[in-house]
Design a protein around this motif. Structure first.
Motif, PDB file in Angstrom:
ATOM      1  N   ALA A 131      15.297   8.031  -1.847  1.00  0.00           N
ATOM      2  CA  ALA A 131      14.363   7.682  -0.766  1.00  0.00           C
ATOM      3  C   ALA A 131      12.946   8.125  -1.098  1.00  0.00           C
ATOM      4  O   ALA A 131      11.981   7.387  -0.845  1.00  0.00           O
ATOM      5  N   CYS A 132      12.821   9.297  -1.669  1.00  0.00           N
ATOM      6  CA  CYS A 132      11.494   9.806  -2.050  1.00  0.00           C
ATOM      7  C   CYS A 132      10.851   8.894  -3.097  1.00  0.00           C
ATOM      8  O   CYS A 132       9.686   8.522  -2.969  1.00  0.00           O
ATOM      9  N   GLU A 133      11.603   8.521  -4.113  1.00  0.00           N
ATOM     10  CA  GLU A 133      11.064   7.641  -5.155  1.00  0.00           C
ATOM     11  C   GLU A 133      10.729   6.264  -4.592  1.00  0.00           C
ATOM     12  O   GLU A 133       9.715   5.677  -4.952  1.00  0.00           O
ATOM     13  N   GLN A 134      11.584   5.773  -3.715  1.00  0.00           N
ATOM     14  CA  GLN A 134      11.288   4.474  -3.100  1.00  0.00           C
ATOM     15  C   GLN A 134       9.981   4.546  -2.316  1.00  0.00           C
ATOM     16  O   GLN A 134       9.173   3.625  -2.388  1.00  0.00           O
ATOM     17  N   ALA A 135       9.792   5.620  -1.584  1.00  0.00           N
ATOM     18  CA  ALA A 135       8.569   5.771  -0.787  1.00  0.00           C
ATOM     19  C   ALA A 135       7.328   5.804  -1.674  1.00  0.00           C
ATOM     20  O   ALA A 135       6.250   5.370  -1.257  1.00  0.00           O
ATOM     21  N   LEU A 136       7.477   6.283  -2.897  1.00  0.00           N
ATOM     22  CA  LEU A 136       6.341   6.358  -3.815  1.00  0.00           C
ATOM     23  C   LEU A 136       6.101   5.043  -4.564  1.00  0.00           C
ATOM     24  O   LEU A 136       4.957   4.656  -4.789  1.00  0.00           O
ATOM     25  N   VAL A 137       7.174   4.368  -4.943  1.00  0.00           N
ATOM     26  CA  VAL A 137       7.000   3.174  -5.779  1.00  0.00           C
ATOM     27  C   VAL A 137       6.888   1.883  -4.971  1.00  0.00           C
ATOM     28  O   VAL A 137       6.225   0.941  -5.401  1.00  0.00           O
ATOM     29  N   HIS A 138       7.486   1.826  -3.793  1.00  0.00           N
ATOM     30  CA  HIS A 138       7.443   0.570  -3.033  1.00  0.00           C
ATOM     31  C   HIS A 138       6.026   0.132  -2.669  1.00  0.00           C
ATOM     32  O   HIS A 138       5.723  -1.064  -2.786  1.00  0.00           O
ATOM     33  N   PRO A 139       5.133   1.025  -2.253  1.00  0.00           N
ATOM     34  CA  PRO A 139       3.759   0.558  -1.993  1.00  0.00           C
ATOM     35  C   PRO A 139       3.085  -0.016  -3.245  1.00  0.00           C
ATOM     36  O   PRO A 139       2.324  -0.985  -3.147  1.00  0.00           O
ATOM     37  N   VAL A 140       3.376   0.558  -4.385  1.00  0.00           N
ATOM     38  CA  VAL A 140       2.837   0.037  -5.648  1.00  0.00           C
ATOM     39  C   VAL A 140       3.378  -1.367  -5.889  1.00  0.00           C
ATOM     40  O   VAL A 140       2.626  -2.286  -6.238  1.00  0.00           O
ATOM     41  N   LEU A 141       4.673  -1.534  -5.682  1.00  0.00           N
ATOM     42  CA  LEU A 141       5.287  -2.845  -5.878  1.00  0.00           C
ATOM     43  C   LEU A 141       4.740  -3.867  -4.896  1.00  0.00           C
ATOM     44  O   LEU A 141       4.463  -5.021  -5.286  1.00  0.00           O
ATOM     45  N   GLU A 142       4.573  -3.466  -3.650  1.00  0.00           N
ATOM     46  CA  GLU A 142       4.004  -4.367  -2.637  1.00  0.00           C
ATOM     47  C   GLU A 142       2.602  -4.811  -3.054  1.00  0.00           C
ATOM     48  O   GLU A 142       2.245  -5.990  -2.936  1.00  0.00           O
ATOM     49  N   LYS A 143       1.797  -3.877  -3.526  1.00  0.00           N
ATOM     50  CA  LYS A 143       0.429  -4.170  -3.941  1.00  0.00           C
ATOM     51  C   LYS A 143       0.417  -5.178  -5.097  1.00  0.00           C
ATOM     52  O   LYS A 143      -0.314  -6.175  -5.061  1.00  0.00           O
ATOM     53  N   ILE A 144       1.250  -4.928  -6.097  1.00  0.00           N
ATOM     54  CA  ILE A 144       1.272  -5.805  -7.270  1.00  0.00           C
ATOM     55  C   ILE A 144       1.850  -7.171  -6.901  1.00  0.00           C
ATOM     56  O   ILE A 144       1.363  -8.207  -7.367  1.00  0.00           O
ATOM     57  N   ALA A 145       2.853  -7.202  -6.048  1.00  0.00           N
ATOM     58  CA  ALA A 145       3.406  -8.481  -5.595  1.00  0.00           C
ATOM     59  C   ALA A 145       2.347  -9.284  -4.843  1.00  0.00           C
ATOM     60  O   ALA A 145       2.216 -10.489  -5.041  1.00  0.00           O
ATOM     61  N   ALA A 146       1.588  -8.615  -3.976  1.00  0.00           N
ATOM     62  CA  ALA A 146       0.545  -9.305  -3.207  1.00  0.00           C
ATOM     63  C   ALA A 146      -0.544  -9.864  -4.129  1.00  0.00           C
ATOM     64  O   ALA A 146      -1.064 -10.955  -3.897  1.00  0.00           O
ATOM     65  N   GLU A 147      -0.867  -9.130  -5.183  1.00  0.00           N
ATOM     66  CA  GLU A 147      -1.863  -9.597  -6.142  1.00  0.00           C
ATOM     67  C   GLU A 147      -1.395 -10.837  -6.903  1.00  0.00           C
ATOM     68  O   GLU A 147      -2.198 -11.590  -7.432  1.00  0.00           O
ATOM     69  N   ASN A 148      -0.079 -11.004  -6.965  1.00  0.00           N
ATOM     70  CA  ASN A 148       0.507 -12.091  -7.743  1.00  0.00           C
ATOM     71  C   ASN A 148       1.178 -13.150  -6.881  1.00  0.00           C
ATOM     72  O   ASN A 148       2.005 -13.918  -7.356  1.00  0.00           O
ATOM     73  N   ALA A 149       0.814 -13.176  -5.607  1.00  0.00           N
ATOM     74  CA  ALA A 149       1.424 -14.151  -4.678  1.00  0.00           C
ATOM     75  C   ALA A 149       0.879 -15.543  -4.926  1.00  0.00           C
ATOM     76  O   ALA A 149      -0.182 -15.738  -5.416  1.00  0.00           O
TER      77      ALA A 149
END
Length: 123
Positions: free
Chosen positions: A105-123
């Motif tokens: 859960a801790c790792e997800q909380a740290l990496v998911h915002p990064v993934l969301e940001k990169i996904a949004a940049e590549n939408a």
């Protein structure tokens, strides 16, 4: 200088799509990340069941699959947690569910915002 989670994900996406991705490659990056973000919660739920159920063989297989998914998108820190679970299960030991799920859960909380940001940049 320590590499960040964002560095790891961006490097992996560059491995997949190149340093200067075109529209098709950018769409692929977005789909890969979205797929991971969509599937991971169910995978973690199943991991919790297996950690609490105590079957090392099934746990090992599932943790291995989760590790591969995380590695494929560059979430190396999250993949390392899954790798630890996999290794413990390979040794016939089911690790403490609360500790391991807390780390996930801790790792997800740290990496998911990064993934969301990169996904949004590549939408």
């Amino acid at each position: 200088m320590e590499r960040t989670r964002e560095d790891e994900v961006r490097d992996r996406m560059a491995d997949i799509a190149g340093d200067d991705p075109g529209p098709a490659e950018r769409a692929l990056i977005g789909r890969l990340i979205r797929s991971f973000l969509d599937k991971t919660p169910r995978g973690v739920d199943q991991l919790a069941v297996l950690l609490r159920g105590g079957d090392p063989d099934m746990l090992r297989e599932h943790a291995h699959a989760m590790k591969g998914s995380a590695s494929n998108i560059g979430a190396a820190s999250l993949a390392r947690v899954f790798a630890e679970i996999e290794q413990s299960a390979r040794e016939g030991v089911v690790p403490d569910p609360d500790v391991m799920l807390g780390r996930v859960a801790c790792e997800q909380a740290l990496v998911h915002p990064v993934l969301e940001k990169i996904a949004a940049e590549n939408a």
